[in-house]
Design a protein around this motif. Structure first.
Motif, PDB file in Angstrom:
ATOM      1  N   GLY A 117       5.083 -18.840  30.863  1.00 46.99           N
ATOM      2  CA  GLY A 117       5.611 -17.636  30.257  1.00 46.99           C
ATOM      3  C   GLY A 117       4.622 -16.500  30.125  1.00 46.99           C
ATOM      4  O   GLY A 117       4.945 -15.478  29.513  1.00 46.99           O
ATOM      5  N   THR A 145      11.169 -29.859  35.830  1.00 47.63           N
ATOM      6  CA  THR A 145      11.470 -28.881  36.894  1.00 47.63           C
ATOM      7  C   THR A 145      10.948 -29.386  38.228  1.00 47.63           C
ATOM      8  O   THR A 145      10.181 -30.334  38.285  1.00 47.63           O
ATOM      9  CB  THR A 145      10.813 -27.518  36.592  1.00 47.63           C
ATOM     10  N   ARG A 146      11.408 -28.737  39.280  1.00 49.46           N
ATOM     11  CA  ARG A 146      10.985 -29.079  40.649  1.00 49.46           C
ATOM     12  C   ARG A 146      11.091 -30.575  40.944  1.00 49.46           C
ATOM     13  O   ARG A 146      10.171 -31.189  41.476  1.00 49.46           O
ATOM     14  CB  ARG A 146       9.546 -28.601  40.908  1.00 49.46           C
ATOM     15  N   GLU A 155      17.079 -22.089  38.057  1.00 50.01           N
ATOM     16  CA  GLU A 155      15.961 -22.720  37.356  1.00 50.01           C
ATOM     17  C   GLU A 155      15.681 -21.982  36.051  1.00 50.01           C
ATOM     18  O   GLU A 155      15.422 -22.592  35.004  1.00 50.01           O
ATOM     19  CB  GLU A 155      14.709 -22.745  38.235  1.00 50.01           C
ATOM     20  N   ILE A 185      11.597  -8.874  33.442  1.00 51.71           N
ATOM     21  CA  ILE A 185      10.686  -9.875  33.987  1.00 51.71           C
ATOM     22  C   ILE A 185      11.077 -10.099  35.432  1.00 51.71           C
ATOM     23  O   ILE A 185      12.192 -10.531  35.722  1.00 51.71           O
ATOM     24  CB  ILE A 185      10.773 -11.183  33.169  1.00 51.71           C
ATOM     25  N   VAL A 238       5.481  -9.457  35.902  1.00 51.62           N
ATOM     26  CA  VAL A 238       5.752 -10.265  37.087  1.00 51.62           C
ATOM     27  C   VAL A 238       5.340 -11.713  36.872  1.00 51.62           C
ATOM     28  O   VAL A 238       4.326 -11.990  36.218  1.00 51.62           O
ATOM     29  CB  VAL A 238       4.995  -9.684  38.300  1.00 51.62           C
ATOM     30  N   CYS A 239       6.146 -12.621  37.438  1.00 54.81           N
ATOM     31  CA  CYS A 239       5.841 -14.056  37.459  1.00 54.81           C
ATOM     32  C   CYS A 239       5.463 -14.487  38.864  1.00 54.81           C
ATOM     33  O   CYS A 239       5.598 -13.728  39.817  1.00 54.81           O
ATOM     34  CB  CYS A 239       7.069 -14.855  37.027  1.00 54.81           C
ATOM     35  N   ASN A 240       5.039 -15.720  38.977  1.00 57.34           N
ATOM     36  CA  ASN A 240       4.683 -16.289  40.276  1.00 57.34           C
ATOM     37  C   ASN A 240       5.913 -16.381  41.189  1.00 57.34           C
ATOM     38  O   ASN A 240       7.058 -16.346  40.717  1.00 57.34           O
ATOM     39  CB  ASN A 240       4.097 -17.689  40.054  1.00 57.34           C
ATOM     40  N   ILE A 241       5.681 -16.521  42.459  1.00 55.15           N
ATOM     41  CA  ILE A 241       6.738 -16.629  43.457  1.00 55.15           C
ATOM     42  C   ILE A 241       7.635 -17.833  43.161  1.00 55.15           C
ATOM     43  O   ILE A 241       7.133 -18.944  42.941  1.00 55.15           O
ATOM     44  CB  ILE A 241       6.108 -16.750  44.861  1.00 55.15           C
ATOM     45  N   ASN A 297       9.183 -18.676  40.651  1.00 57.91           N
ATOM     46  CA  ASN A 297       8.940 -19.320  39.357  1.00 57.91           C
ATOM     47  C   ASN A 297       9.989 -18.927  38.315  1.00 57.91           C
ATOM     48  O   ASN A 297       9.696 -18.222  37.336  1.00 57.91           O
ATOM     49  CB  ASN A 297       7.532 -18.978  38.878  1.00 57.91           C
ATOM     50  N   PHE A 314      11.296 -20.867  36.167  1.00 58.89           N
ATOM     51  CA  PHE A 314      10.898 -21.499  34.917  1.00 58.89           C
ATOM     52  C   PHE A 314       9.995 -20.584  34.087  1.00 58.89           C
ATOM     53  O   PHE A 314      10.224 -20.363  32.892  1.00 58.89           O
ATOM     54  CB  PHE A 314      10.185 -22.829  35.229  1.00 58.89           C
ATOM     55  N   GLY A 315       8.983 -20.039  34.710  1.00 65.27           N
ATOM     56  CA  GLY A 315       8.051 -19.164  33.998  1.00 65.27           C
ATOM     57  C   GLY A 315       8.743 -17.930  33.444  1.00 65.27           C
ATOM     58  O   GLY A 315       8.440 -17.474  32.333  1.00 65.27           O
ATOM     59  N   MET A 343      10.506 -18.861  30.295  1.00 67.48           N
ATOM     60  CA  MET A 343       9.572 -19.045  29.187  1.00 67.48           C
ATOM     61  C   MET A 343       9.086 -17.697  28.652  1.00 67.48           C
ATOM     62  O   MET A 343       8.900 -17.526  27.447  1.00 67.48           O
ATOM     63  CB  MET A 343       8.377 -19.892  29.648  1.00 67.48           C
ATOM     64  N   ALA A 344       8.868 -16.746  29.566  1.00 71.31           N
ATOM     65  CA  ALA A 344       8.462 -15.408  29.125  1.00 71.31           C
ATOM     66  C   ALA A 344       9.582 -14.750  28.329  1.00 71.31           C
ATOM     67  O   ALA A 344       9.334 -14.082  27.320  1.00 71.31           O
ATOM     68  CB  ALA A 344       8.077 -14.561  30.337  1.00 71.31           C
ATOM     69  N   TYR A 394       2.544 -23.169  42.517  1.00 72.26           N
ATOM     70  CA  TYR A 394       3.654 -22.342  42.973  1.00 72.26           C
ATOM     71  C   TYR A 394       3.191 -21.467  44.134  1.00 72.26           C
ATOM     72  O   TYR A 394       2.025 -21.509  44.554  1.00 72.26           O
ATOM     73  CB  TYR A 394       4.140 -21.468  41.827  1.00 72.26           C
TER      74      TYR A 394
END
Lengths: 251, 251, 251, 251, 251, 251, 251, 251
Positions: C229, D81-82, D139, D201, D232-235, D237, D239-240, D243-244, H209
């Motif tokens: 997050g 996850t995954r 996800e 996000i 920005v989150c990871n590619i 992602n 899940f992230g 969470m954010a 990731y």
């Protein structure tokens, strides 16, 4: 065409109207002028409709002057891009009727009197996402003017305030070709590409924060545009976008 | 245009010919169909001349079928790119009159009967540097055919044997748009761009040895083309090149 | 909301309270001001709570001055980021009540009197890994102050001396949003993200040795944070981090 | 808080209520469980509101089972996850009440009954540019559901048909947080960021043609977004991003 | 150790020798000094054997001076790396006994009198591939001297003339740690790593032609060294290599 | 050879003609001169036919002077590349008979009187795509001249005007080695490689627009050349290309 | 040459020995054969000494067969590289006298009977750093054999055990061209380049750990070689290295 | 040493104790065994304390068997890394006393009976950030065991739950060398490096990731570590880290 010329020449040789040596000379003559530092392609005006354009960056001022003189003497016009201050000053002194743009960094002899004028038969619309993209847009507009093509501007209409663009839909619809200049996220061409049917030529700029990586970010954005049929030029290459527009308009 | 519709509608409301609620409904109606997994843009055919094209990769076969059915029911035609074997088989069974190309990995309903035919008013020439670039070229040709545009092929004329290209100068000169597909060094568009005046759309392919880096090498080559006005599509994106050609030809 | 306005307007037209032409004008009026070089988005203050922020880099001083005057005249406040020395001097002279930060390179009219003050209802904590990250942190703090948000600082608490951070756990726990600014390895946001529940906004900086590659290294670190997050802004983009914090705090 | 517990403990020791050895034990006890292959962070539920989430990729099915059992025994819930097909099958058999999503590749025990339900106090809107971005969106939605947060979907509204998005402005305005999932050009978050005030996000996906380079293109686009405050989150992602969103909503 | 201190303290509290409040203070006291712009980690000298080293680049001269004064007052020595000319001049004036190296760009108080001296118990050999790699080598040597470690030099023995290196095999064999500094192809550490048993610490430099990409080329070479057990530092990071050597030598 | 010398030496020792100590000295003597900052490889002239070439960039003028003096004293000639203005001035004053090229940035003692002369037994042809590539070409030509090899020039014959190159086919056919220098798209070596049988050595230059990325684009183009057997040097490395040509010609 | 043929032809036309139409035909005849999928360059054998080599990867087995048949019928020999198992099996069945190498993945008709034989006038030495580099080395050796050039092998002599290479100095000295194949750090060509005077052609391979990035690491190493005059081929391109060797040997 | 051997040999020749021919043979004998596909460096055990380690990936099973047999026959032990399932099965059958680890993908003959045992004089601590990093950690531990070095494990203590690591400070303090294995953000070595004085060897893994880019992200993190003196190995290279630890411990 070249085939037809060879065929005609051969018939003239067969009939004795042209000697073998003269024919050989005609076939051998190369429409190229060799200066000490450059090989001027005088054939280009015939082949592509405009003489060779001079790229000023990295050339000595005298080299640029030589090239301009050589081309002007044959074609009565020229265009130099990416000029230095010194090059612009020298060319302005040598060619008093040349048009000099310090924003676009161009010098040109000939072409439209008013670079943003509305007098051309089919219009190009040059759109920018931000104010900082203006130099690239102006390079495109000056190049179009050199080619005799008028252009309209639509400046600072990036996608963060999408209504700025949508309120100008009429202008977009009226254009024959749209050149979209954008740095940062480079998202504008995708939106424009979804609104118009005509060619959309995207130009990424090196304007932006660190992860722009000198324009790599908007370049990739544009190459991956989800609007089908948007094509892309090199970073900051307003000149190339204008030439592509000219190809599309048959100019 | 939208402006005119709003104006007319408002006058109708003022005159009582249309109720406020009906006008609101008209203004709110969105030419979009929401499937469970997609939002079909039925407005696109009106706006851009061809319905939304379906990108098969990463979609379930049923999703693709739903989308084809939705679009075909409105527009009587469709185009799917990047199909899997399973998608092609299912679509062929469901739409017996669809044209399936396993090389191009496309399925289309409608368009030209003969994808490489000479029956279109202005011709597109699709040139490849090597034999391995054919799938990308065929994707472009099938897309053009879906749009009603004929195309000619000039295959395997890379610059290592430059006379192969030069011997076909007449074909190059006759084209309205040239699409150049090349992997490895991606040098061909620069040579073609110097020979013709019309739009040259360059498509890098992922064909090549290690330092091609999946097509990055020819992509950069083409973006840096020394032939002014060459524009570039995404790697292996024959579909995009065809759409760009259609924009240029007013198709 | 826009829908409601349209609905109300239509009823007024139906009742004759508003003429069709007046309604059309109301619907058409665009909250955009076109300067010679920019398209000011005056609607943004309404839509997003703060007027358009001016990015100074790459703009002429006069362009920046025009934009500030245009925005100040409507909204009574402005913020300029990435200013040059000349821009700061000119703006300070023209707007004597503006607050100028040479470290943050910002100029702002309005906002909190004390950029690091404790007078805001929900606090932002701006944490830096090193002393060299301060300019980016200050850009964030000035931006927050422009938006009326107070911020606390926690400086030079990089993970190489982890107890410096852990001894300040109370401050971390008390924050409503934590902005973490770090160059080099960019590891700090991962540790902070594991300690607090609130939004953690990570800002990579271009501070570092060669293999930082201008901030690419901490950027990738933060995107791959093992603390779930954590979200990431562009390199050196303290302004963007502050705007994200404001979004999160509903400011 | 930890400080207060230490203080209280010391007073108890001083008063003789707690022996020095017992106090030492209390101070030393670590809320961590060491399995053969993992160190479970049971303290995380206390510290961050949700127990440690298990990342299935690259773990043996038995390892995942051990971890789920360990966490479920303390907290009565878990999220993986995954997952691989095998992991999902095994977990479904072992935890019959777990919810399994093959699109999102998640397995969870506990949380909302209906992952896209409208029963949560503040809503998250998950927007995707295309149909192929759905797995990442799902996800995110499953993760939100595990955290007790409801989410709405807005699918396939990429910027190439901008009216699809604009027609849903009400939904955008109503959201407490917007997660925008996009591959290809990654342009959608910039447009959304300009329309709403709440946290946006952005999640790049690896969907796209060659020059997407596995999601690098939309990642850079989003980091360079011209809409201020987009993070920005990871590619891929999702899940992230969830969470954010939870951090922002105080969930 | 910390555990033992807590245990002892608790026993003292239990016996009444230490009050609860005093014990709390002892447990809370943080060996950190907060300057306006930095958080000095005075605990580092205890924890790692040398006080915090100051990185001069990007810091104001006054900030550097503050940090030096703070550290010198506690530890009687300091090391500053990557200093500017102004920083070196100011520090030399303020600390007359400091040693200044303009090649290494370092200033240090304390340590060996002769930075390349042979008086240390275990020797470090610093090898460079070329003359242009000297500044990085000198930064390593000055850092070692600050730590009390002597070093020998072996300069300009790149692999293009392999006998230059092989003729010095005795020196290589005698070293306790070898630091190898190389730009361009970065091949030297692989050869050295095959000749000696001791730690080989490789430092890539940014010296080289275009495709060195600022030191990326030798960095990758060294990471891929075919000599097992060679480890790598950041580009141009002579300081880091020296610190790694000190770790290995137990200094 | 070294084997034979060892064998002979051992026989002399066995016969008493040479003492063991003298033999040891002979075996140990290293043809290397250690200056304070460099290790001169005097053996190179014997091993590779030309003494060590000095790379001026990043070296102090005095270091360069020392190296030139050391090499000239043994071999009566030298070559320095990448010189600064100061280095060239100093060397010209110290070695009045040295030849200085400010375009190539070289200084050399000895070699051909006329760097572009036709007096060498096998000719090298140096071809450039543009005028801006000249400095790299001149570095190659000066290096060849230092080695006693004559070279011809063919300048500004890039592929955008392919007839400029084709009209000079005779010159291409007559060359023993062709060095092709090109920036931007780097396409020229592929065409040349298809026209001649002799070695084609490609040199990318850093000339170009943004997406050239400092010469990366033409470098990749050349590595991926579709003309088999084209080999590549580092970016802007005219010196290396000349050395490769010399290897091929047995010079 | 072409010039002389044109001259002679013109004289024949002038004398009436050749008709204009026949001359036109002669001038127009293109030494190219168009298959359905390829344009065979039959002129290449004349121009470059060996017929077009077929790149098997990405081609259908039937396409490869067609090409082999076409070339064999004119030139009595062929070479196919990067073949699949199926292609090798089919070609072996169709051309029983062809030589098939499963390590090199080549099929060839004609050339040396023994690919590593010593029967060629000037020898090529193919050196590898490791055993895993063998397939690339064998591709080079088979290509050389197809061209009639013998080659010797020196395998697994990487720089981590430099004496393995130095003990074979005689073999290095005896070679006319040295091809050096290396993955991982790619350091071997720099050492070899310092030992021999003849052309050194470096081939990076994709063998290695993660940070090799598919061969990028040794590629950059080789481009930055500190041994002057080493040139570089594409990753894993043993074929290209052999062709470059042939160019150098005049084969 | 080699110098002393030569000196002694020469004295023996001078005294007649050794003939010149015998001395030549002694000087010429190379401690290298040439197999068909490899050059075994038997000298390495003498020079570096352990025989050449075999890298299994990309080698045929028979090649690996040959190499093991060759090395075992001289040294009575061997280590193979990166084995395939087939290689492990074959080696287990051929060398029944070999130790096979399917997690580490290693096979070894000799070394410690218990790879994680506590029986070595100085301990190595192998720390991992996550469970998925275990295979790389096990490769390091098996390599250490082959070298006779015991190792302890500390698994799954990434920085997102920093107390997991801090609660194990005693173990960290007790280690002679710490190997830190981490994927994703790669932040763990920076924290560890700040806690201990001994060598910290960081190993990035390819776990993560999309924007990990195969381990590039943690690699860059570690190279930019803010903890001075942390050194870095190649991605997933547990073997190299163990060899570096052995160099540091003098094993």
């Amino acid at each position: 065409m070249i085939r037809e010329r060879v065929q005609a020449l051969l018939r003239d040789v067969a009939s004795g109207a042209v000697s073998a040596d003269a024919a050989l000379a005609a076939l051998s003559s190369d429409p190229v002028e060799e200066l000490a530092h450059s090989t001027v392609d005088h054939h280009r005006a015939l082949r592509q409709g405009y003489p060779e354009v001079i790229y000023g960056a990295g050339k000595a001022t005298e080299q640029v002057l030589d090239l301009c003189a050589s081309i002007a003497s044959r074609d009565g016009r020229f265009l130099v891009t990416r000029t230095t201050d010194a090059q612009r000053a020298t060319l302005a002194a040598r060619f008093p009727s040349a048009r000099v743009s310090s924003v676009a960094r161009t010098v040109r002899l000939g072409g439209l009197a008013d670079s943003g004028g509305a007098d051309a038969p089919r219009r190009v619309l040059v759109v920018t996402a931000g104010t900082s993209d203006l130099p690239v847009a102006e390079e495109a507009i000056e190049t179009l003017a050199a080619l005799g093509l008028g252009a309209a501007r639509l400046v600072d209409v990036g996608v963060a305030g999408i209504h700025r663009l949508l309120s100008r839909t009429d202008d977009l619809m009226a254009a024959g070709v749209v050149i979209v200049v954008a740095g940062m996220d480079g998202a504008l061409p995708s939106v424009v590409g979804g609104l118009v049917r005509v060619p959309v030529i995207a130009v990424p700029t090196s304007v932006g924060y660190g992860a722009s990586f000198g324009g790599l970010a908007p370049l990739l954005t544009m190459l991956n545009s989800c609007s089908a049929g948007v094509t892309v030029c090199n970073i900051d290459n307003g000149f190339g976008a204008a030439m592509a527009a000219a190809r599309s308009l048959g100019a």
